[in-house]
Design a protein around this motif. Structure first.
Motif, mmCIF file in Angstrom:
data_model
loop_
_atom_site.group_PDB
_atom_site.id
_atom_site.type_symbol
_atom_site.label_atom_id
_atom_site.label_comp_id
_atom_site.label_asym_id
_atom_site.label_seq_id
_atom_site.Cartn_x
_atom_site.Cartn_y
_atom_site.Cartn_z
ATOM 1 N N LEU A 39 0.752 -1.176 0.102
ATOM 2 C CA LEU A 39 -0.045 -0.137 -0.018
ATOM 3 C C LEU A 39 0.952 1.264 0.000
ATOM 4 C CD1 LEU A 39 -2.618 -0.997 2.759
ATOM 5 C CD2 LEU A 39 -3.131 -0.552 0.071
ATOM 6 N N ASP A 40 1.853 1.209 0.626
ATOM 7 C CA ASP A 40 2.907 2.468 0.913
ATOM 8 C C ASP A 40 3.575 2.448 -0.566
ATOM 9 O OD1 ASP A 40 4.579 4.376 1.312
ATOM 10 O OD2 ASP A 40 5.655 3.316 2.976
ATOM 11 N N ARG A 41 4.065 1.535 -1.090
ATOM 12 C CA ARG A 41 4.938 1.618 -2.210
ATOM 13 C C ARG A 41 4.153 1.950 -3.356
ATOM 14 N NH1 ARG A 41 7.176 -2.818 -1.154
ATOM 15 N NH2 ARG A 41 5.421 -4.171 -2.207
ATOM 16 N N ASN A 42 2.895 1.353 -3.474
ATOM 17 C CA ASN A 42 2.141 1.808 -4.995
ATOM 18 C C ASN A 42 1.201 2.948 -4.424
ATOM 19 O OD1 ASN A 42 2.715 -0.511 -6.788
ATOM 20 N ND2 ASN A 42 2.295 -1.659 -4.709
ATOM 21 N N PHE A 43 0.784 3.294 -3.539
ATOM 22 C CA PHE A 43 -0.188 4.420 -3.366
ATOM 23 C C PHE A 43 0.157 5.343 -2.262
ATOM 24 C CE2 PHE A 43 -2.622 0.479 -4.206
ATOM 25 C CZ PHE A 43 -3.220 1.142 -5.810
ATOM 26 N N HIS A 44 1.654 5.404 -1.903
ATOM 27 C CA HIS A 44 2.050 6.433 -0.570
ATOM 28 C C HIS A 44 1.028 6.451 0.483
ATOM 29 C CE1 HIS A 44 4.812 7.584 -3.743
ATOM 30 N NE2 HIS A 44 3.517 7.605 -4.674
ATOM 31 N N LEU A 45 0.443 4.877 0.785
ATOM 32 C CA LEU A 45 -0.211 5.116 2.297
ATOM 33 C C LEU A 45 0.562 4.699 3.131
ATOM 34 C CD1 LEU A 45 -3.401 3.536 0.474
ATOM 35 C CD2 LEU A 45 -3.127 5.815 0.988
ATOM 36 N N GLN A 46 1.321 5.530 3.595
ATOM 37 C CA GLN A 46 2.358 5.324 4.686
ATOM 38 C C GLN A 46 1.832 5.056 6.092
ATOM 39 O OE1 GLN A 46 4.981 8.916 4.518
ATOM 40 N NE2 GLN A 46 5.508 8.318 2.458
ATOM 41 N N ASN A 47 0.701 5.681 6.452
ATOM 42 C CA ASN A 47 0.233 5.629 7.839
ATOM 43 C C ASN A 47 -0.905 4.794 7.891
ATOM 44 O OD1 ASN A 47 2.334 7.466 9.031
ATOM 45 N ND2 ASN A 47 1.101 9.135 8.119
ATOM 46 N N ALA A 48 -0.782 3.532 8.286
ATOM 47 C CA ALA A 48 -1.788 2.496 8.062
ATOM 48 C C ALA A 48 -1.586 1.649 9.436
ATOM 49 C CB ALA A 48 -1.796 1.969 6.832
ATOM 50 N N LEU A 49 -2.740 0.985 9.577
ATOM 51 C CA LEU A 49 -2.686 -0.011 10.889
ATOM 52 C C LEU A 49 -3.699 -1.068 10.377
ATOM 53 C CD1 LEU A 49 -1.757 -0.639 13.762
ATOM 54 C CD2 LEU A 49 -3.746 0.487 14.622
ATOM 55 N N ILE A 50 -3.370 -2.232 10.895
ATOM 56 C CA ILE A 50 -4.533 -3.354 10.661
ATOM 57 C C ILE A 50 -4.605 -3.924 12.001
ATOM 58 C CG2 ILE A 50 -4.729 -5.727 9.775
ATOM 59 C CD1 ILE A 50 -2.577 -5.277 7.722
ATOM 60 N N SER A 51 -5.922 -3.803 12.453
ATOM 61 C CA SER A 51 -6.311 -4.236 13.824
ATOM 62 C C SER A 51 -7.079 -5.634 13.509
ATOM 63 C CB SER A 51 -7.214 -3.293 14.297
ATOM 64 O OG SER A 51 -6.715 -2.077 14.596
ATOM 65 N N TYR A 52 -7.145 -6.592 14.632
ATOM 66 C CA TYR A 52 -7.747 -8.125 14.291
ATOM 67 C C TYR A 52 -8.689 -7.979 15.551
ATOM 68 C CZ TYR A 52 -3.487 -8.231 11.646
ATOM 69 O OH TYR A 52 -2.345 -8.025 10.519
ATOM 70 N N TYR A 53 -9.740 -8.669 15.413
ATOM 71 C CA TYR A 53 -10.658 -9.077 16.387
ATOM 72 C C TYR A 53 -11.117 -10.520 16.323
ATOM 73 C CZ TYR A 53 -10.756 -3.773 16.505
ATOM 74 O OH TYR A 53 -10.458 -2.610 16.528
ATOM 75 N N ASP A 54 -11.754 -10.937 17.507
ATOM 76 C CA ASP A 54 -12.430 -12.267 17.008
ATOM 77 C C ASP A 54 -13.866 -12.130 16.612
ATOM 78 O OD1 ASP A 54 -14.031 -11.882 19.326
ATOM 79 O OD2 ASP A 54 -12.976 -12.873 20.665
ATOM 80 N N THR A 55 -14.503 -12.995 16.105
ATOM 81 C CA THR A 55 -15.801 -13.033 15.474
ATOM 82 C C THR A 55 -16.973 -12.338 16.441
ATOM 83 O OG1 THR A 55 -16.178 -15.294 16.102
ATOM 84 C CG2 THR A 55 -15.257 -14.751 13.927
ATOM 85 N N LYS A 56 -16.429 -12.515 17.652
ATOM 86 C CA LYS A 56 -17.618 -11.788 18.879
ATOM 87 C C LYS A 56 -17.125 -10.112 18.928
ATOM 88 C CE LYS A 56 -18.206 -16.118 21.160
ATOM 89 N NZ LYS A 56 -17.925 -16.730 22.527
ATOM 90 N N GLY A 57 -16.028 -9.701 18.296
ATOM 91 C CA GLY A 57 -15.825 -8.350 18.220
ATOM 92 C C GLY A 57 -14.745 -8.022 19.428
#
Length: 376
Positions: A39-57
């Protein structure tokens, strides 16, 4: 960072789509630092975060370019969880819409749209972003079962909020990611189903189906269809679809839950058929667990016709007790607690049982136990 660059040319789009298409084939986990780098290399989206949850939130972890940070008592998100209105809305909408990993319709959430532009500066969300990321604005994408994966992009106060043009560019990126993730899950499930089928064949069972934990039938054989038609009627053909939830599976899987261990088994008797339900957990480093079930079906009358001249299992009293508890569906830990021994002692007993009975896995033991029970 210039978000307008996300739509400057189609070259970046092609490169990104190619990169993540290749990533989906070889990746052990799709939503990772590799995706953030693309995402950063192709679109310069440098500031990004992936958050993970279980299926109950419930929160599990998040991933930045620095790697995975699992939930803990000192995790920065802990103090903000109860105030995170955006995540709450994302989860509630995903549950209502029955979101799965096959969704490709863009699901974007601009923080100021949800919280209101007038109240935004004083909101807990804005304060959290400023304190932990030195950012002011956010836009989140929701993926997977009940939106258990969330990719969030940030902007500073100087950069300003997300414009309509930027949102449209990010909608397009969402579709790229969602399609690749869908293909990744299909490829992954194909491998999982293949592994499970090998176990079923090794166990000697002849009728089976494989499901995920959200009532989709991923695989079944012809004999299973014959048995199910005998129980549920000819309309069963419509339920054996990979794309839609199966209407009767909740009844069959009743009692299955996250508290069950992977080596557990449930037995159900419906009319003159015995259903054995096993679990298979696909675990990821981010804390997510995707649960699958494989179900074998056998007719009681067929078992009664089996040869009754088989020898009894050559086990000690303790080993026989362990075998019986395994047959009842108990986990190694539960057996250890029941017999007041250690987990490793139970594991050693199981190894001896396999060796003496000349079998290789738990499922072959169930077959032997069935034979012994019907002999008596």
């Amino acid at each position: 960072m210039n978000y307008s660059k996300t739509s400057e040319n189609t070259g970046s789009d092609v490169n990104f789509f190619t990169e993540i298409s290749e990533h989906q084939i070889s990746a052990r986990e799709f939503f990772s630092c590799v995706l953030l780098d693309a995402l950063d290399r192709n679109f310069h989206l440098q500031n990004a975060l992936i958050s993970y949850y279980d299926t109950k939130g419930d929160f599990l972890s998040w991933t930045s370019k620095n790697g995975v940070m699992m939930d803990s008592n000192t995790h920065p998100y802990r103090a903000y969880i109860d105030k995170d209105l955006i995540r709450h809305i994302i989860f509630q909408e995903a549950v209502k819409d029955r979101l799965t990993y096959f969704n490709i319709e863009p699901r974007l959430y601009v923080a100021t749209d949800i919280l209101g532009k007038d109240q935004y500066d004083d909101s807990p969300h804005a304060q959290f972003l400023q304190s932990h990321f030195n950012m002011k604005y956010s836009l989140s994408m929701a993926f997977g079962i009940n939106a258990y994966i969330q990719v969030t992009f940030f902007k500073t106060a100087e950069q300003g909020d997300f414009s309509e043009e930027e949102v449209q560019s990010l909608r397009k990126i969402y579709v790229y990611v969602a399609n690749s993730y869908k293909n990744f899950k299909k490829h992954e499930q194909t491998k999982i189903v293949s592994n499970i089928q090998s176990e079923i064949i090794a166990s000697g069972e002849k009728a089976y189906l494989v499901t995920d934990d959200f009532m989709h039938i991923l695989s079944s054989n012809e004999l299973a269809k014959v048995y199910l038609k005998d129980i549920l009627g000819t309309s069963i053909e419509e339920d054996l679809s990979r794309e839609s939830p199966c209407t009767w599976l909740p009844f069959l899987l009743g009692g299955q839950g996250q508290e069950q261990m992977e080596d557990s088994v449930q037995t159900r008797v419906i009319r003159n058929y015995v259903f054995k339900i096993y679990t298979y957990d696909q675990c990821y480093s981010n804390g997510i667990i995707d649960r699958y079930h494989w179900i074998t079906i056998s007719k009681i009358e067929e078992k009664e016709k089996q040869d009754h001249g088989r020898r009894e299992l050559p086990l000690t009293v303790t080993e026989h007790k362990v075998a019986e508890l395994l047959y009842e569906g108990m986990t190694y830990k539960a057996i250890a607690d029941s017999l007041v021994v250690s987990y490793h002692t139970v594991k050693k007993h199981v190894q001896n049982i396999y060796l003496k009975c000349e079998i290789q896995n738990r499922y072959q033991l169930f077959k032997l136990m069935d034979e012994e029970n019907f002999d008596k």
